[in-house]
Each structure stands twice: as structure tokens, then as C-alpha cells.
Scaffold this motif. Structure first.
Motif, PDB file in Angstrom:
ATOM      1  N   GLN A 148      32.552  94.021  -6.608  1.00  0.00           N
ATOM      2  CA  GLN A 148      32.854  95.398  -7.025  1.00  0.00           C
ATOM      3  C   GLN A 148      31.800  96.363  -6.495  1.00  0.00           C
ATOM      4  N   LEU A 149      30.542  95.949  -6.535  1.00  0.00           N
ATOM      5  CA  LEU A 149      29.464  96.793  -6.028  1.00  0.00           C
ATOM      6  C   LEU A 149      29.643  97.044  -4.530  1.00  0.00           C
ATOM      7  N   SER A 150      30.001  96.004  -3.792  1.00  0.00           N
ATOM      8  CA  SER A 150      30.245  96.168  -2.348  1.00  0.00           C
ATOM      9  C   SER A 150      31.393  97.136  -2.107  1.00  0.00           C
ATOM     10  N   ASP A 151      32.474  96.978  -2.873  1.00  0.00           N
ATOM     11  CA  ASP A 151      33.614  97.891  -2.747  1.00  0.00           C
ATOM     12  C   ASP A 151      33.208  99.327  -3.069  1.00  0.00           C
ATOM     13  N   LEU A 152      32.396  99.509  -4.092  1.00  0.00           N
ATOM     14  CA  LEU A 152      31.928 100.853  -4.456  1.00  0.00           C
ATOM     15  C   LEU A 152      31.067 101.460  -3.353  1.00  0.00           C
ATOM     16  N   MET A 153      30.228 100.654  -2.737  1.00  0.00           N
ATOM     17  CA  MET A 153      29.376 101.158  -1.662  1.00  0.00           C
ATOM     18  C   MET A 153      30.225 101.623  -0.477  1.00  0.00           C
ATOM     19  N   VAL A 154      31.274 100.877  -0.143  1.00  0.00           N
ATOM     20  CA  VAL A 154      32.172 101.269   0.942  1.00  0.00           C
ATOM     21  C   VAL A 154      32.867 102.578   0.575  1.00  0.00           C
ATOM     22  N   THR A 155      33.343 102.675  -0.649  1.00  0.00           N
ATOM     23  CA  THR A 155      34.020 103.893  -1.095  1.00  0.00           C
ATOM     24  C   THR A 155      33.084 105.091  -1.056  1.00  0.00           C
ATOM     25  N   LEU A 156      31.852 104.917  -1.518  1.00  0.00           N
ATOM     26  CA  LEU A 156      30.878 106.011  -1.469  1.00  0.00           C
ATOM     27  C   LEU A 156      30.610 106.449  -0.037  1.00  0.00           C
ATOM     28  N   ASP A 157      30.489 105.495   0.873  1.00  0.00           N
ATOM     29  CA  ASP A 157      30.283 105.841   2.285  1.00  0.00           C
ATOM     30  C   ASP A 157      31.467 106.651   2.829  1.00  0.00           C
ATOM     31  N   GLU A 158      32.673 106.243   2.479  1.00  0.00           N
ATOM     32  CA  GLU A 158      33.867 106.972   2.930  1.00  0.00           C
ATOM     33  C   GLU A 158      33.882 108.392   2.360  1.00  0.00           C
ATOM     34  N   LEU A 159      33.541 108.517   1.084  1.00  0.00           N
ATOM     35  CA  LEU A 159      33.517 109.847   0.465  1.00  0.00           C
ATOM     36  C   LEU A 159      32.450 110.743   1.100  1.00  0.00           C
ATOM     37  N   ARG A 160      31.303 110.160   1.436  1.00  0.00           N
ATOM     38  CA  ARG A 160      30.259 110.941   2.109  1.00  0.00           C
ATOM     39  C   ARG A 160      30.741 111.420   3.481  1.00  0.00           C
ATOM     40  N   ASP A 161      31.461 110.549   4.183  1.00  0.00           N
ATOM     41  CA  ASP A 161      32.020 110.936   5.486  1.00  0.00           C
ATOM     42  C   ASP A 161      33.013 112.087   5.328  1.00  0.00           C
ATOM     43  N   ILE A 162      33.881 111.981   4.343  1.00  0.00           N
ATOM     44  CA  ILE A 162      34.860 113.043   4.100  1.00  0.00           C
ATOM     45  C   ILE A 162      34.159 114.342   3.734  1.00  0.00           C
ATOM     46  N   GLU A 163      33.142 114.236   2.887  1.00  0.00           N
ATOM     47  CA  GLU A 163      32.397 115.437   2.501  1.00  0.00           C
ATOM     48  C   GLU A 163      31.765 116.087   3.724  1.00  0.00           C
ATOM     49  N   ALA A 164      31.170 115.286   4.600  1.00  0.00           N
ATOM     50  CA  ALA A 164      30.544 115.819   5.815  1.00  0.00           C
ATOM     51  C   ALA A 164      31.580 116.504   6.713  1.00  0.00           C
ATOM     52  N   GLN A 165      32.767 115.899   6.825  1.00  0.00           N
ATOM     53  CA  GLN A 165      33.835 116.501   7.624  1.00  0.00           C
ATOM     54  C   GLN A 165      34.289 117.835   7.025  1.00  0.00           C
ATOM     55  N   VAL A 166      34.412 117.888   5.712  1.00  0.00           N
ATOM     56  CA  VAL A 166      34.835 119.124   5.039  1.00  0.00           C
ATOM     57  C   VAL A 166      33.783 120.210   5.226  1.00  0.00           C
ATOM     58  N   LEU A 167      32.512 119.841   5.047  1.00  0.00           N
ATOM     59  CA  LEU A 167      31.436 120.816   5.233  1.00  0.00           C
ATOM     60  C   LEU A 167      31.413 121.341   6.668  1.00  0.00           C
ATOM     61  N   ALA A 168      31.608 120.462   7.619  1.00  0.00           N
ATOM     62  CA  ALA A 168      31.629 120.879   9.024  1.00  0.00           C
ATOM     63  C   ALA A 168      32.806 121.810   9.296  1.00  0.00           C
ATOM     64  N   ALA A 169      33.973 121.484   8.757  1.00  0.00           N
ATOM     65  CA  ALA A 169      35.158 122.327   8.953  1.00  0.00           C
ATOM     66  C   ALA A 169      34.952 123.698   8.322  1.00  0.00           C
ATOM     67  N   LEU A 170      34.338 123.740   7.160  1.00  0.00           N
ATOM     68  CA  LEU A 170      34.062 125.024   6.508  1.00  0.00           C
ATOM     69  C   LEU A 170      33.042 125.834   7.304  1.00  0.00           C
ATOM     70  N   ALA A 171      32.030 125.171   7.850  1.00  0.00           N
ATOM     71  CA  ALA A 171      31.004 125.856   8.640  1.00  0.00           C
ATOM     72  C   ALA A 171      31.621 126.463   9.895  1.00  0.00           C
ATOM     73  N   VAL A 172      32.533 125.739  10.542  1.00  0.00           N
ATOM     74  CA  VAL A 172      33.209 126.255  11.728  1.00  0.00           C
ATOM     75  C   VAL A 172      33.980 127.513  11.369  1.00  0.00           C
TER      76      VAL A 172
END
Length: 130
Positions: free
Chosen positions: A99-123
């Protein structure tokens, strides 16, 4: 420490409801004595309740907890109980590690999505906080 306890005393000590204690009785996990209409819990009942609550907190099912407790009754040396407990604990740790491994993968994916959203907003010249 007293030799016996009331349902109210145990409920207060363990921060649970009397109804929860009665539920554990219904599941045959604890077996208080009776004095008239009142339940009287022994030190053994208190210890079993403490183990039940600990087992639940660690994610064990009531059936698994009952099995551990029943093994003590069957083998006072506790050898089989300890073996079964070790096996169950190892299995539970493996489940939690997964479960911890699955959570770490999910957190990484969410961080990637957040970075993409922030970049799109900055553009777009938009403040992410606004």
C-alpha cells in the motif's frame, strides 16, 4: 489496579463506547461475569480488550483477532499463538508495504499533474493561487 471493572470504566479507559464492548462480547471475544444484571469484567477481560483494540488498530480482522485469542486458550505455552501471530504480522507488514508503494506512485503522479497545471497556468499568465 482493581480486580474487576465495570463496562463504563473500560469504555472510558479505552475511549470506546459501552456498545462497542458489548459487540465484542457478542463476538465471543470477551466474556464478563455477571453480578445480577451487571457485567463484571476481570483483569483478563481488560487485557483481551486491549489486545482486540490493538489488533484492530493494526488492521487485523475480528476473525483473525479471535483466532489469536483462542490459540492462547488452546495452548498455554503460547508457542503456536506466537508462530501464528508472527506469520500474520509478517503478512500484514507486506500488505502495508504494498500500500505504501502504491501511495508513493500515486503521490508522484499527482505531483506531475500539479507541475503540468502550474506550467499551463504560467503560460496563460495566470496566478495559480487566484
Amino acid at each position: 489496579m482493581p480486580d474487576t471493572f465495570t463496562i463504563t470504566q473500560l469504555a472510558e479507559e479505552f475511549s470506546i463506547t459501552p456498545r462497542a464492548i458489548r459487540f465484542y462480547e457478542d463476538q465471543h471475544l470477551i466474556k464478563p461475569a455477571r453480578e445480577g444484571m451487571n457485567r463484571v469484567y476481570s483483569y483478563r477481560d481488560r487485557a483481551r480488550l486491549k489486545l482486540i483494540l490493538r489488533g484492530k488498530r493494526l488492521g487485523f480482522s475480528l476473525a483473525e483477532i479471535k483466532e489469536f485469542l483462542d490459540l492462547y486458550e488452546a495452548d498455554r505455552t503460547q508457542v503456536e499463538q506466537l508462530r501464528q501471530l508472527r506469520s500474520a504480522v509478517t503478512e500484514r507488514m507486506e500488505q502495508l508495504q504494498g500500500q505504501l508503494s502504491d501511495l508513493m506512485v500515486t503521490l508522484d503522479e499527482l505531483r506531475d499533474i500539479e507541475a503540468q497545471v502550474l506550467a499551463a497556468l504560467a503560460v496563460k499568465g495566470v496566478d495559480a493561487a487566484g
